[in-house]
Design a protein around this motif. Structure first.
Motif, PDB file in Angstrom:
ATOM      1  N   ILE A   1      47.317  40.094  34.150  1.00 10.82           N
ATOM      2  CA  ILE A   1      47.456  41.483  33.710  1.00 10.82           C
ATOM      3  C   ILE A   1      46.137  41.995  33.141  1.00 10.82           C
ATOM      4  O   ILE A   1      45.747  43.153  33.352  1.00 10.82           O
ATOM      5  CB  ILE A   1      48.579  41.597  32.657  1.00 10.82           C
ATOM      6  CG1 ILE A   1      49.924  41.209  33.280  1.00 10.82           C
ATOM      7  CG2 ILE A   1      48.641  43.011  32.106  1.00 10.82           C
ATOM      8  CD1 ILE A   1      50.322  42.017  34.489  1.00 10.82           C
ATOM      9  N   ALA A   2      45.421  41.137  32.420  1.00  8.66           N
ATOM     10  CA  ALA A   2      44.128  41.539  31.857  1.00  8.66           C
ATOM     11  C   ALA A   2      43.128  41.897  32.953  1.00  8.66           C
ATOM     12  O   ALA A   2      42.255  42.753  32.756  1.00  8.66           O
ATOM     13  CB  ALA A   2      43.581  40.430  30.966  1.00  8.66           C
ATOM     14  N   CYS A   3      43.241  41.252  34.096  1.00 10.00           N
ATOM     15  CA  CYS A   3      42.318  41.526  35.202  1.00 10.00           C
ATOM     16  C   CYS A   3      42.472  42.948  35.729  1.00 10.00           C
ATOM     17  O   CYS A   3      41.516  43.524  36.269  1.00 10.00           O
ATOM     18  CB  CYS A   3      42.544  40.531  36.339  1.00 10.00           C
ATOM     19  SG  CYS A   3      41.951  38.858  35.987  1.00 10.00           S
ATOM     20  N   PHE A   4      43.673  43.520  35.599  1.00  6.02           N
ATOM     21  CA  PHE A   4      43.879  44.885  36.103  1.00  6.02           C
ATOM     22  C   PHE A   4      43.040  45.899  35.335  1.00  6.02           C
ATOM     23  O   PHE A   4      42.593  46.898  35.903  1.00  6.02           O
ATOM     24  CB  PHE A   4      45.364  45.251  36.033  1.00  6.02           C
ATOM     25  CG  PHE A   4      46.185  44.627  37.120  1.00  6.02           C
ATOM     26  CD1 PHE A   4      46.073  45.048  38.437  1.00  6.02           C
ATOM     27  CD2 PHE A   4      47.060  43.596  36.839  1.00  6.02           C
ATOM     28  CE1 PHE A   4      46.821  44.469  39.443  1.00  6.02           C
ATOM     29  CE2 PHE A   4      47.818  43.015  37.831  1.00  6.02           C
ATOM     30  CZ  PHE A   4      47.696  43.444  39.146  1.00  6.02           C
ATOM     31  N   THR A   5      42.834  45.658  34.046  1.00  4.23           N
ATOM     32  CA  THR A   5      41.978  46.550  33.262  1.00  4.23           C
ATOM     33  C   THR A   5      40.547  46.516  33.782  1.00  4.23           C
ATOM     34  O   THR A   5      39.886  47.555  33.911  1.00  4.23           O
ATOM     35  CB  THR A   5      42.015  46.151  31.780  1.00  4.23           C
ATOM     36  OG1 THR A   5      43.362  46.181  31.305  1.00  4.23           O
ATOM     37  CG2 THR A   5      41.155  47.080  30.943  1.00  4.23           C
ATOM     38  N   GLU A   6      40.080  45.308  34.086  1.00  4.35           N
ATOM     39  CA  GLU A   6      38.731  45.167  34.633  1.00  4.35           C
ATOM     40  C   GLU A   6      38.629  45.850  35.994  1.00  4.35           C
ATOM     41  O   GLU A   6      37.628  46.512  36.300  1.00  4.35           O
ATOM     42  CB  GLU A   6      38.379  43.685  34.762  1.00  4.35           C
ATOM     43  CG  GLU A   6      38.364  42.918  33.444  1.00  4.35           C
ATOM     44  CD  GLU A   6      38.073  41.442  33.661  1.00  4.35           C
ATOM     45  OE1 GLU A   6      37.249  41.129  34.533  1.00  4.35           O
ATOM     46  OE2 GLU A   6      38.684  40.611  32.976  1.00  4.35           O
ATOM     47  N   LEU A   7      39.655  45.694  36.821  1.00  4.58           N
ATOM     48  CA  LEU A   7      39.643  46.318  38.140  1.00  4.58           C
ATOM     49  C   LEU A   7      39.555  47.832  38.029  1.00  4.58           C
ATOM     50  O   LEU A   7      38.819  48.482  38.784  1.00  4.58           O
ATOM     51  CB  LEU A   7      40.911  45.922  38.908  1.00  4.58           C
ATOM     52  CG  LEU A   7      40.939  44.520  39.521  1.00  4.58           C
ATOM     53  CD1 LEU A   7      42.333  44.179  40.007  1.00  4.58           C
ATOM     54  CD2 LEU A   7      39.948  44.413  40.665  1.00  4.58           C
ATOM     55  N   ARG A   8      40.302  48.396  37.107  1.00  2.92           N
ATOM     56  CA  ARG A   8      40.313  49.844  36.952  1.00  2.92           C
ATOM     57  C   ARG A   8      38.924  50.358  36.561  1.00  2.92           C
ATOM     58  O   ARG A   8      38.443  51.371  37.088  1.00  2.92           O
ATOM     59  CB  ARG A   8      41.351  50.232  35.894  1.00  2.92           C
ATOM     60  CG  ARG A   8      41.558  51.724  35.711  1.00  2.92           C
ATOM     61  CD  ARG A   8      42.200  52.341  36.954  1.00  2.92           C
ATOM     62  NE  ARG A   8      43.506  51.795  37.227  1.00  2.92           N
ATOM     63  CZ  ARG A   8      44.666  52.327  36.819  1.00  2.92           C
ATOM     64  NH1 ARG A   8      44.639  53.427  36.090  1.00  2.92           N
ATOM     65  NH2 ARG A   8      45.817  51.785  37.160  1.00  2.92           N
ATOM     66  N   THR A   9      38.285  49.651  35.634  1.00  2.00           N
ATOM     67  CA  THR A   9      36.948  50.058  35.194  1.00  2.00           C
ATOM     68  C   THR A   9      35.935  49.962  36.324  1.00  2.00           C
ATOM     69  O   THR A   9      35.104  50.861  36.524  1.00  2.00           O
ATOM     70  CB  THR A   9      36.492  49.191  34.013  1.00  2.00           C
ATOM     71  OG1 THR A   9      37.435  49.307  32.948  1.00  2.00           O
ATOM     72  CG2 THR A   9      35.115  49.610  33.520  1.00  2.00           C
ATOM     73  N   MET A  10      36.001  48.871  37.097  1.00  7.54           N
ATOM     74  CA  MET A  10      35.065  48.686  38.202  1.00  7.54           C
ATOM     75  C   MET A  10      35.292  49.723  39.299  1.00  7.54           C
ATOM     76  O   MET A  10      34.342  50.178  39.941  1.00  7.54           O
ATOM     77  CB  MET A  10      35.184  47.267  38.765  1.00  7.54           C
ATOM     78  CG  MET A  10      34.596  46.201  37.858  1.00  7.54           C
ATOM     79  SD  MET A  10      34.597  44.550  38.605  1.00  7.54           S
ATOM     80  CE  MET A  10      36.354  44.169  38.593  1.00  7.54           C
TER      81      MET A  10
END
Length: 428
Positions: free
Chosen positions: A384-393
């Motif tokens: 789930i934490a990876c989705f935040t990174e994906l959104r920013t990228m």
């Protein structure tokens, strides 16, 4: 009450100690004599440290908990058999002790209740963590759609513009045949990948590194960092086409309005592309092994992207690979990214939110059911934490694509521009 009725009653009593605390607590082998050491009846296993039948097991447990002292009405020499074992409780109890049944192995009422509570909780937990038939169908649909739209060997990736790596290296690879190797000049010493994925990037920030080109190409006419742009644009277009096919193969996606389909695709395409590229990322060599073509981080630089995007991408791929995701998990997180109800332009928020929640629950249940590693409870929150990174990228990617388009307007394909544009009237 007959002996048989009494025996049936004792069988129903739960000997909770046998499972957890019997010294031996094991079933008797089929070839061993199954004879109770107290009465000679058929023995089911070791209870309270002795081989006994269910009847004598229950009798011993009840006798221990009684406060009344047992007395033999005869001479304390009664012979206990299956048929007369209820005749003299004192001699039967004495026989239990004689064959090794141990009083300290009998649980108290409080311990029995606590254990029953643990068993019930475990049963409820197991019931909750079982994949439902609906969840199994979801996984199978996603897996089938993923496999039919993601070409691990990149065999369908043909007719692309070649990637020119010679301008920054003395490589002898022909531009007409994209190299399976990156420049011999690497960021880490001795040609080895750094243990910390950020170290090599920081090492590349020196003035004599090709990473220094990342922040120097804005409007300066320097084409050196764009040598890989045409090829990378073709690769991106190829990936987008497969992601569109993946999305349209899903029933829940097809049921949405065309406007919402476009909004979801525009928001999720780059994220899904990164997830798919992670499946071919080799964290040991720091390369993306796309069939007969292998890419490295230098190729992203040559495409004109800046460090503000390159460094997060590099870290992301290392982080996600460490999770050692299975193919089913990759398929689910692609769908979770696709069905994000907060994308700009989305109208059917509640419908998409419900699909997203079902996918998240399916992923968590899958992890609970299929994963056996002791730290599996940490996997779901890490994903789930990876989705935040994906959104920013994804936001940074759109920004940089528009900047590159301003400098090289004829290189970025129309499909890429449709994905990154704010106008949602485009039709995929």
């Amino acid at each position: 009450m007959s002996n048989n009725a009494a025996d049936t009653h004792t069988v129903k009593e739960v000997d909770t100690k046998q499972t957890e605390e019997d010294e031996e607590g094991k079933e008797v082998d089929d070839e061993e004599p199954r004879e109770c050491g107290v009465c000679g009846d058929v023995a089911k296993g070791y209870h309270f440290n002795a081989l006994t039948c269910e009847g004598c097991k229950g009798f011993f447990r009840r006798a221990i908990k009684r406060s009344v002292q047992l007395h033999c009405p005869f001479l304390n020499k009664c012979i206990i058999t299956k048929n007369n074992r209820r005749s003299c409780q004192a001699c039967r109890f004495r026989k239990c002790q004689a064959i090794g049944m141990r009083q300290e192995m009998v649980m108290s009422e409080k311990e029995v209740l606590e254990r029953r509570s643990r068993i019930n909780k475990k049963k409820m937990h197991n019931a909750k963590t079982q994949l439902s038939s609906q969840q199994e169908e979801i996984i199978q649909e996603l897996l089938c759609s993923h496999r039919s739209t993601f070409d691990f060997a990149f065999s369908r990736f043909t007719g692309f513009r070649p990637i020119d790596r010679d301008i920054l290296t003395n490589s002898e690879h022909s531009p007409a045949h994209p190299s399976t190797n990156c420049p011999t000049k690497t960021c880490s010493s001795a040609g080895k990948s750094s243990a910390d994925p950020t170290e090599s990037l920081h090492a590349c920030s020196s003035s004599n590194s090709i990473f220094s080109d990342c922040d120097n190409h804005k409007g300066d006419g320097n084409n050196r960092v764009y040598t890989a742009l045409p090829h990378m644009a073709d690769l991106t277009t190829y990936m987008i086409q497969d992601i569109i096919r993946f999305s349209k193969s899903l029933r829940d996606f097809r049921s949405l309005s065309m406007e919402d389909q476009i909004s979801l695709l525009k928001g999720a395409t780059f994220e899904i592309m990164l997830i798919r590229f992670n499946m071919v990322f080799n964290s040991t060599t720091d390369k993306w092994e796309c069939g007969h073509i292998t890419y490295c981080i230098h190729d992203v630089v040559r495409a004109g992207f800046q460090l503000s995007l390159i460094e997060p991408i590099y870290k992301f791929h290392h982080t996600l690979r460490k999770l050692d995701l299975q193919e089913e998990e990759y398929a689910i997180i692609q769908a979770m990214s696709l069905f994000s109800p907060d994308r700009p332009g989305v109208q059917q928020h509640s419908v998409i939110d419900r699909v997203h929640e079902n996918l998240a629950l399916t992923l968590k249940t899958w992890i609970d059911c299929k994963r056996t590693d002791p730290n599996k409870h940490l996997l779901f929150p890490k994903v789930i934490a990876c989705f935040t990174e994906l959104r920013t990228m994804a936001e940074e990617y759109s920004k940089q694509i528009l900047q590159i388009q301003d400098i090289h307007p004829n290189t970025i394909t129309p499909l890429i521009m449709e994905v990154v544009s704010k106008n949602s009237s485009c039709d995929f």
